[in-house]
Scaffold this motif. Structure first.
Motif, PDB file in Angstrom:
ATOM      1  N   ARG A   1       0.884  -1.030   0.068  1.00 61.76           N
ATOM      2  CA  ARG A   1       0.056   0.056  -0.027  1.00 61.76           C
ATOM      3  C   ARG A   1       0.982   1.425   0.007  1.00 61.76           C
ATOM      4  O   ARG A   1       1.890   1.074   0.716  1.00 61.76           O
ATOM      5  CB  ARG A   1      -0.808  -0.042   1.289  1.00 61.76           C
ATOM      6  N   THR A   2       0.648   2.208  -1.094  1.00 61.73           N
ATOM      7  CA  THR A   2       1.541   3.496  -0.850  1.00 61.73           C
ATOM      8  C   THR A   2       1.178   4.124   0.288  1.00 61.73           C
ATOM      9  O   THR A   2       0.212   4.361   0.780  1.00 61.73           O
ATOM     10  CB  THR A   2       0.933   4.100  -2.080  1.00 61.73           C
ATOM     11  N   LYS A   3       2.196   4.741   0.981  1.00 61.04           N
ATOM     12  CA  LYS A   3       2.313   5.613   2.239  1.00 61.04           C
ATOM     13  C   LYS A   3       2.707   6.949   1.803  1.00 61.04           C
ATOM     14  O   LYS A   3       3.423   7.287   0.707  1.00 61.04           O
ATOM     15  CB  LYS A   3       3.132   4.849   3.221  1.00 61.04           C
ATOM     16  N   PHE A   4       2.183   7.945   2.567  1.00 62.43           N
ATOM     17  CA  PHE A   4       2.458   9.399   2.439  1.00 62.43           C
ATOM     18  C   PHE A   4       3.105   9.889   3.746  1.00 62.43           C
ATOM     19  O   PHE A   4       3.047   9.481   4.756  1.00 62.43           O
ATOM     20  CB  PHE A   4       1.151   9.952   1.946  1.00 62.43           C
ATOM     21  N   SER A   5       4.004  10.855   3.170  1.00 63.99           N
ATOM     22  CA  SER A   5       4.410  11.658   4.407  1.00 63.99           C
ATOM     23  C   SER A   5       3.896  13.145   4.440  1.00 63.99           C
ATOM     24  O   SER A   5       3.840  13.790   3.259  1.00 63.99           O
ATOM     25  CB  SER A   5       5.998  11.803   4.570  1.00 63.99           C
ATOM     26  N   TYR A   6       3.563  13.899   5.397  1.00 61.74           N
ATOM     27  CA  TYR A   6       2.868  14.983   5.281  1.00 61.74           C
ATOM     28  C   TYR A   6       2.751  15.628   6.868  1.00 61.74           C
ATOM     29  O   TYR A   6       2.993  15.076   7.721  1.00 61.74           O
ATOM     30  CB  TYR A   6       1.372  14.841   5.076  1.00 61.74           C
ATOM     31  N   SER A   7       2.598  16.905   7.006  1.00 61.46           N
ATOM     32  CA  SER A   7       2.185  17.659   8.019  1.00 61.46           C
ATOM     33  C   SER A   7       0.884  18.122   8.166  1.00 61.46           C
ATOM     34  O   SER A   7       0.297  18.096   7.040  1.00 61.46           O
ATOM     35  CB  SER A   7       3.118  18.863   8.192  1.00 61.46           C
ATOM     36  N   GLN A   8       0.443  18.625   9.124  1.00 62.60           N
ATOM     37  CA  GLN A   8      -1.133  18.926   9.286  1.00 62.60           C
ATOM     38  C   GLN A   8      -1.154  20.148  10.184  1.00 62.60           C
ATOM     39  O   GLN A   8      -0.727  20.463  11.027  1.00 62.60           O
ATOM     40  CB  GLN A   8      -1.851  17.834   9.986  1.00 62.60           C
ATOM     41  N   ILE A   9      -2.475  20.965   9.823  1.00 61.86           N
ATOM     42  CA  ILE A   9      -2.866  22.031  10.620  1.00 61.86           C
ATOM     43  C   ILE A   9      -4.445  21.802  10.567  1.00 61.86           C
ATOM     44  O   ILE A   9      -4.884  21.610   9.614  1.00 61.86           O
ATOM     45  CB  ILE A   9      -2.216  23.392   9.994  1.00 61.86           C
ATOM     46  N   GLY A  10      -4.865  22.461  11.620  1.00 67.03           N
ATOM     47  CA  GLY A  10      -6.335  22.371  11.781  1.00 67.03           C
ATOM     48  C   GLY A  10      -6.789  22.862  13.163  1.00 67.03           C
ATOM     49  O   GLY A  10      -6.150  23.381  13.923  1.00 67.03           O
ATOM     50  N   PHE A  11      -8.055  22.464  13.395  1.00 62.94           N
ATOM     51  CA  PHE A  11      -8.779  22.720  14.461  1.00 62.94           C
ATOM     52  C   PHE A  11      -9.143  21.593  15.413  1.00 62.94           C
ATOM     53  O   PHE A  11      -9.760  20.508  14.893  1.00 62.94           O
ATOM     54  CB  PHE A  11     -10.043  23.559  14.307  1.00 62.94           C
ATOM     55  N   LYS A  12      -9.021  21.589  16.711  1.00 63.66           N
ATOM     56  CA  LYS A  12      -9.168  20.384  17.678  1.00 63.66           C
ATOM     57  C   LYS A  12      -9.877  20.943  18.853  1.00 63.66           C
ATOM     58  O   LYS A  12      -9.812  22.207  19.400  1.00 63.66           O
ATOM     59  CB  LYS A  12      -7.759  19.864  18.096  1.00 63.66           C
ATOM     60  N   LEU A  13     -10.981  20.304  19.153  1.00 60.74           N
ATOM     61  CA  LEU A  13     -11.893  20.280  20.121  1.00 60.74           C
ATOM     62  C   LEU A  13     -11.804  19.224  21.399  1.00 60.74           C
ATOM     63  O   LEU A  13     -11.767  17.981  20.699  1.00 60.74           O
ATOM     64  CB  LEU A  13     -13.316  20.666  20.070  1.00 60.74           C
ATOM     65  N   ASP A  14     -11.202  19.421  22.606  1.00 61.69           N
ATOM     66  CA  ASP A  14     -11.310  18.479  23.889  1.00 61.69           C
ATOM     67  C   ASP A  14     -12.426  18.674  24.814  1.00 61.69           C
ATOM     68  O   ASP A  14     -12.559  19.838  25.124  1.00 61.69           O
ATOM     69  CB  ASP A  14     -10.029  18.352  24.565  1.00 61.69           C
ATOM     70  N   TYR A  15     -12.946  17.681  25.364  1.00 61.60           N
ATOM     71  CA  TYR A  15     -13.973  17.860  26.391  1.00 61.60           C
ATOM     72  C   TYR A  15     -13.559  16.711  27.312  1.00 61.60           C
ATOM     73  O   TYR A  15     -13.283  15.704  27.393  1.00 61.60           O
ATOM     74  CB  TYR A  15     -15.493  17.412  25.906  1.00 61.60           C
ATOM     75  N   ARG A  16     -13.450  17.365  28.752  1.00 60.48           N
ATOM     76  CA  ARG A  16     -12.987  16.315  29.852  1.00 60.48           C
ATOM     77  C   ARG A  16     -14.123  16.097  30.517  1.00 60.48           C
ATOM     78  O   ARG A  16     -15.225  16.766  30.887  1.00 60.48           O
ATOM     79  CB  ARG A  16     -12.231  17.246  30.944  1.00 60.48           C
ATOM     80  N   ASP A  17     -14.412  14.803  30.664  1.00 56.80           N
ATOM     81  CA  ASP A  17     -15.630  14.246  31.285  1.00 56.80           C
ATOM     82  C   ASP A  17     -15.393  13.904  32.868  1.00 56.80           C
ATOM     83  O   ASP A  17     -14.419  13.162  33.379  1.00 56.80           O
ATOM     84  CB  ASP A  17     -15.827  12.763  30.726  1.00 56.80           C
ATOM     85  N   ASN A  18     -15.753  14.546  33.585  1.00 55.60           N
ATOM     86  CA  ASN A  18     -15.902  14.475  35.018  1.00 55.60           C
ATOM     87  C   ASN A  18     -16.557  13.302  35.844  1.00 55.60           C
ATOM     88  O   ASN A  18     -16.595  13.440  37.033  1.00 55.60           O
ATOM     89  CB  ASN A  18     -15.983  15.854  35.677  1.00 55.60           C
ATOM     90  N   SER A  19     -17.352  12.713  35.055  1.00 50.26           N
ATOM     91  CA  SER A  19     -18.249  11.803  35.689  1.00 50.26           C
ATOM     92  C   SER A  19     -17.577  10.392  36.066  1.00 50.26           C
ATOM     93  O   SER A  19     -18.090   9.625  36.810  1.00 50.26           O
ATOM     94  CB  SER A  19     -19.364  11.138  34.697  1.00 50.26           C
TER      95      SER A  19
END
Length: 318
Positions: free
Chosen positions: A187-205
């Motif tokens: 399978r062909t593999k690729f090398s790359y960098s990334q930029i984007g938006f990320k959202l995290d949520y902490r579950d306190n339960s």
């Protein structure tokens, strides 16, 4: 003695057969075909062989032969089309291409053969397209993640990691400098960098409480601009909002990460600095994550389509 008797019967039968006229042979073979057609299940190969043999003696019986062949074809052709579709379904494209050519020559024009060929073209095109897309990189990625992060503590008084909470994340990235890299994999593999938006949520339960102490934990949302270099080194910069009972406390966050990519998943370790730029002492967290790398959007151009159509034509002409 038994061998001699069998040989005598065979020679006698051949003598009778050789003594038949063309008219008698035609009558005998046509009767065999009529008998076969009475059965619910009959062998298409056997019927075709008998029709081919009958044709040799059909002079003077052309109308009768054509009518009988038409009746045989009504049974044999649908079966052959079904068998050819099976070859296509199982991706035996070379066999299917040869069989389709034979059907077009062997039978008068039939719309079902036309439909069969269109089905073959569609499946062959789809197979070539799938193979081509494996060699092309995706340009976006959707990356859900599941993490455990330690509770935020003062960076000066931090001594050990004892209590952890689950953190659910979701990132959307654009891939930069997406290049093919050498690989021993099929399978062909690729090398790359990334930029984007990320959202995290902490579950306190749920709290993984190793300290066995009673603690109060508030949930938070962490909105971040995320950058990942060559799928391994990450830096997230964001604003974290801790939802307290009657208050919302905001921090700026800086999260360096190290990822270990493994095909469509990555394992990560993280450290996070939280500061409001007012207090002298920032807070710190540590975490580990499992991230899923889901590639989105592989461009398929008109030129790609034309190239695959050319490959389909070449394959059928072999």
């Amino acid at each position: 003695m038994k061998y001699f008797l069998s040989l005598t019967i065979i020679l006698s039968f051949n003598a009778i057969s050789f003594g038949q006229t063309a008219e008698e042979k035609y009558a005998q073979i046509s009767e065999d075909i009529e008998n076969l057609l009475k059965y619910k299940d009959k062998s298409p190969a056997q019927l075709k062989a008998l029709v081919a043999e009958l044709k040799k003696y059909s002079k003077g019986n052309e109308i009768n032969f054509d009518n009988l062949k038409e009746r045989v074809d009504k049974y044999v052709l649908p079966v052959e089309i079904k068998l050819t579709r099976s070859e296509i379904y199982n991706k035996n494209f070379a066999v299917a291409a040869k069989k389709t050519k034979e059907l077009k020559v062997e039978y008068p024009y039939n719309r079902d053969i036309d439909v069969l060929e269109k089905y073959f073209d569609k499946k062959l095109f789809s197979s070539y397209k799938k193979a081509m897309l494996k060699t092309k990189p995706s340009w976006f990625s959707l990356e859900p993640s599941f993490s455990f992060y330690s509770l935020e503590k003062n960076i000066k008084g931090y001594s050990s990691m004892t209590d952890f909470c689950p953190v659910y994340g979701l990132g959307l990235y654009v891939k930069l400098k997406n290049r093919e890299k050498s690989s021993f994999s099929t399978r062909t593999k690729f090398s790359y960098s990334q930029i984007g938006f990320k959202l995290d949520y902490r579950d306190n339960s749920y709290v993984l409480n190793a300290s066995n102490s009673l603690i109060t934990i508030d949930p938070y949302f962490n909105s971040q601009i995320s950058f990942i270099f060559r799928k391994t080194l990450g830096l997230d910069i964001g604003i974290l909002s801790i939802r307290e009972i009657s208050n919302v406390q905001n921090f700026y966050t800086f999260t360096p990460s190290l990822y270990i990519p493994m095909s469509w998943i990555s394992l990560g370790i993280h450290s996070r600095i939280l500061t409001d730029f007012k207090s002298n002492d920032p807070l710190i967290q540590f975490g580990a994550s499992l991230k899923f790398n889901i590639g989105l959007y592989k461009p398929f151009t008109m030129r790609n389509r034309e190239e695959i159509q050319s490959q389909v034509i070449k394959f059928k002409e072999k």
